[in-house]
Design a protein around this motif. Sequence first.
Motif, PDB file in Angstrom:
ATOM      1  N   LYS A   2       0.920  -1.074   0.000  1.00  0.00           N
ATOM      2  CA  LYS A   2       0.000   0.000   0.000  1.00  0.00           C
ATOM      3  C   LYS A   2       0.914   1.066   0.000  1.00  0.00           C
ATOM      4  CE  LYS A   2      -3.761  -0.123   2.150  1.00  0.00           C
ATOM      5  NZ  LYS A   2      -4.467  -0.246   2.241  1.00  0.00           N
ATOM      6  N   LYS A   3       0.372   1.955   2.079  1.00  0.00           N
ATOM      7  CA  LYS A   3       1.228   2.658   2.973  1.00  0.00           C
ATOM      8  C   LYS A   3       1.952   1.950   2.958  1.00  0.00           C
ATOM      9  CE  LYS A   3       1.124   5.515   6.588  1.00  0.00           C
ATOM     10  NZ  LYS A   3       0.794   5.696   6.933  1.00  0.00           N
ATOM     11  N   LEU A 122      12.172  10.778  11.173  1.00  0.00           N
ATOM     12  CA  LEU A 122      10.926  10.069  10.906  1.00  0.00           C
ATOM     13  C   LEU A 122      10.443  10.346   9.490  1.00  0.00           C
ATOM     14  CD1 LEU A 122      10.623  11.591  14.003  1.00  0.00           C
ATOM     15  CD2 LEU A 122       8.872   9.807  14.132  1.00  0.00           C
ATOM     16  N   TYR A 123       9.848   9.319   8.869  1.00  0.00           N
ATOM     17  CA  TYR A 123       9.325   9.462   7.512  1.00  0.00           C
ATOM     18  C   TYR A 123       8.303   8.364   7.243  1.00  0.00           C
ATOM     19  CZ  TYR A 123      13.552   6.627   7.613  1.00  0.00           C
ATOM     20  OH  TYR A 123      14.531   5.740   7.996  1.00  0.00           O
ATOM     21  N   ASN A 124       7.351   8.710   6.380  1.00  0.00           N
ATOM     22  CA  ASN A 124       6.344   7.745   5.932  1.00  0.00           C
ATOM     23  C   ASN A 124       6.844   6.988   4.710  1.00  0.00           C
ATOM     24  OD1 ASN A 124       4.153   9.775   7.463  1.00  0.00           O
ATOM     25  ND2 ASN A 124       3.603   7.606   7.425  1.00  0.00           N
ATOM     26  N   GLY A 125       5.930   6.349   4.018  1.00  0.00           N
ATOM     27  CA  GLY A 125       6.350   5.429   2.973  1.00  0.00           C
ATOM     28  C   GLY A 125       5.751   5.687   1.624  1.00  0.00           C
ATOM     29  N   GLY A 126       4.905   4.758   1.172  1.00  0.00           N
ATOM     30  CA  GLY A 126       4.293   4.866  -0.143  1.00  0.00           C
ATOM     31  C   GLY A 126       4.629   3.680  -1.033  1.00  0.00           C
ATOM     32  N   SER A 130       4.181  11.790   1.397  1.00  0.00           N
ATOM     33  CA  SER A 130       4.791  12.763   2.299  1.00  0.00           C
ATOM     34  C   SER A 130       4.745  12.196   3.718  1.00  0.00           C
ATOM     35  CB  SER A 130       4.025  14.085   2.242  1.00  0.00           C
ATOM     36  OG  SER A 130       2.760  13.941   2.882  1.00  0.00           O
ATOM     37  N   THR A 131       5.277  12.960   4.664  1.00  0.00           N
ATOM     38  CA  THR A 131       5.305  12.495   6.050  1.00  0.00           C
ATOM     39  C   THR A 131       4.283  13.249   6.899  1.00  0.00           C
ATOM     40  OG1 THR A 131       7.595  11.783   5.806  1.00  0.00           O
ATOM     41  CG2 THR A 131       6.876  12.131   8.030  1.00  0.00           C
ATOM     42  N   MET A 132       3.203  13.713   6.262  1.00  0.00           N
ATOM     43  CA  MET A 132       2.164  14.401   7.034  1.00  0.00           C
ATOM     44  C   MET A 132       1.489  13.463   8.029  1.00  0.00           C
ATOM     45  SD  MET A 132      -0.936  14.918   4.307  1.00  0.00           S
ATOM     46  CE  MET A 132      -1.985  13.550   3.772  1.00  0.00           C
ATOM     47  N   TRP A 133       1.502  12.162   7.755  1.00  0.00           N
ATOM     48  CA  TRP A 133       0.815  11.202   8.627  1.00  0.00           C
ATOM     49  C   TRP A 133       1.518  11.098   9.973  1.00  0.00           C
ATOM     50  CZ3 TRP A 133      -3.528  10.149   6.194  1.00  0.00           C
ATOM     51  CH2 TRP A 133      -3.528  10.235   4.793  1.00  0.00           C
ATOM     52  N   LEU A 134       2.824  10.806   9.947  1.00  0.00           N
ATOM     53  CA  LEU A 134       3.570  10.737  11.197  1.00  0.00           C
ATOM     54  C   LEU A 134       3.670  12.105  11.859  1.00  0.00           C
ATOM     55  CD1 LEU A 134       6.494   8.291  10.299  1.00  0.00           C
ATOM     56  CD2 LEU A 134       4.707   7.899  12.008  1.00  0.00           C
ATOM     57  N   GLY A 226      10.848   4.646  10.533  1.00  0.00           N
ATOM     58  CA  GLY A 226      10.144   4.571   9.266  1.00  0.00           C
ATOM     59  C   GLY A 226       8.847   3.814   9.404  1.00  0.00           C
ATOM     60  N   GLU A 227       7.840   4.267   8.668  1.00  0.00           N
ATOM     61  CA  GLU A 227       6.547   3.580   8.665  1.00  0.00           C
ATOM     62  C   GLU A 227       6.257   3.035   7.278  1.00  0.00           C
ATOM     63  OE1 GLU A 227       1.756   4.427   9.341  1.00  0.00           O
ATOM     64  OE2 GLU A 227       3.207   6.013   9.765  1.00  0.00           O
ATOM     65  N   SER A 228       5.755   1.796   7.189  1.00  0.00           N
ATOM     66  CA  SER A 228       5.325   1.184   5.948  1.00  0.00           C
ATOM     67  C   SER A 228       6.505   1.066   4.984  1.00  0.00           C
ATOM     68  CB  SER A 228       4.169   1.989   5.360  1.00  0.00           C
ATOM     69  OG  SER A 228       3.541   1.279   4.340  1.00  0.00           O
TER      70      SER A 228
END
Length: 537
Positions: A2-3, A122-126, A130-134, A226-228
Amino acid sequence: MKKLVFLAFATVSCFAQQKEEPPKVPAPAPAAAMPAVVTPASETEGSVTANGQRVDYKAVAGTLTVAADDAHDAQIALDGSWLPEAHINLEKPEEAPATARIFYTAYFKKGAKAEERPVTFLYNGGPGSSTMWLHMGSFGPKRVITNDTHHDPAAPYKITDNTYSLLDVSDVVFIDMPGAGFSRLFGKDKEKAFWGIDQDAHAFDRFIRRFLTKYSRWNSPKYLFGESYGTTRSAVLSNMLQNSGVDLNGVILLSQILNFADSADGSRSGPGSDMAYVLSLPSMAATAFYHHKLPTQPAALEPFLTEVEHFATTDYLLALAKGADLGDADKRAVAEKLHGYTGLPVDYLLRADLRVNGGGFSKMLQLGDGLTTGRLDSRYAAPDIDPLSSEAEYDPQGQAITSAYTTAINSYARETLKYGDQMTYKPGAYGDPGFDWDMRKGFANFGRSTNVMTDLANCMKGNPKLKVMLLGGYFDLGTLYFGAEYEMKHLQIPAALQKNISYHFYESGHMVYLNESIMKRFHDDTAEFIRGTENGK
């Protein structure tokens, strides 16, 4: 996340189901040279009470510029301009080397000594998010409140002080990947230069080293969060940083995916490989438990999952391994057992040959109620788009929360951080001209799914003091908690290094911070990990 194979639900992230006819992507724009004028960083101040502790902080919102190769990167000043000795012909933008201005928001505790104060990136995935989620949901000083498991009403949304901020134990730096958020790309072949597994990790490697120089943080304890797909990035990035002379104190992996064949839809890229079905069964069982779709409802979730995990790795795995040699009677017996664990009809399981992927499960579980079950967070459900389709057409979680997070980051960045006037904040790079993420690792994948387990294993072997923490949600069909645990226990590392890995799973989904009742545990587990490793022990 996905995320995860790209997260198409507009902004969040990981594995969108691949359509037979992928949307056509516009051709990349002509190369543009890096502008001479850089938007100046904005510095503001604030305070937050985190874990009962008042923290006064300075916030810096700005960009750091990196090049796509080490030679050109060394010719860029900290202010983002080319150094006088740089050999760049700015009059020919079509020949300008690829660069990225990477947007970040850093929160520094006031009065703290750099060598005693950890810093967490910290950073999101894809990939592409972007990292608006975290930033607006997890460990920053502000947090947007969403209506957990339900679609939020339209604006106004509530943005409040975050009592679960990580600022009680660490400075935090939220980073938008090149091309998302306020980050921008420039130069020749800029998309190919930054949009890929190795290319992206190199950019983050250069960004972090430049950040350490700019803010004199080389001797601070350092962490990646890191997420996802951000966990995929962390595996590669941690190894690159180590090769660049940066040993990390810890790597924190939220909703992990290192081997893409281990996802609930991993069988798409590896027909004939059954491990994805084994690893997804516990998350499907957790989802059926949550929605009360089991023929017999267990008293508690975790003991039930222990039972399902045992079945998945024994009788179920053996049955799948037999393939065409599995007799009809045995096949029906396994289907009936799966019915008891997933709530799916026995005849459907038989027609599926005992193999149900994530999209099929999300479609079938609540089909009788006219609902599609969430993928990234299977606690969510929303009306079917096409009751006759074989798989889910969308992810209800993404529809439920995207507006709140997009509003929050736009409002907060401009009104509180005082950054971004006259600029567009891009929740993701999806749909941008030239957006086609290079999922190859190294020179080639030789037809295999992306797998970065070796990168993390090499980092752990090169730095035997490195600690790794795995966090995840039981109700996540995008990045499976059991799949993540399986990956960690199959890393090519000495057995003695397994003790450096810790695990925390919650009754939540992909973005565990959406569950208000989980947030304190989520914060406390992360804070304890940092406190226990910041001295390099």
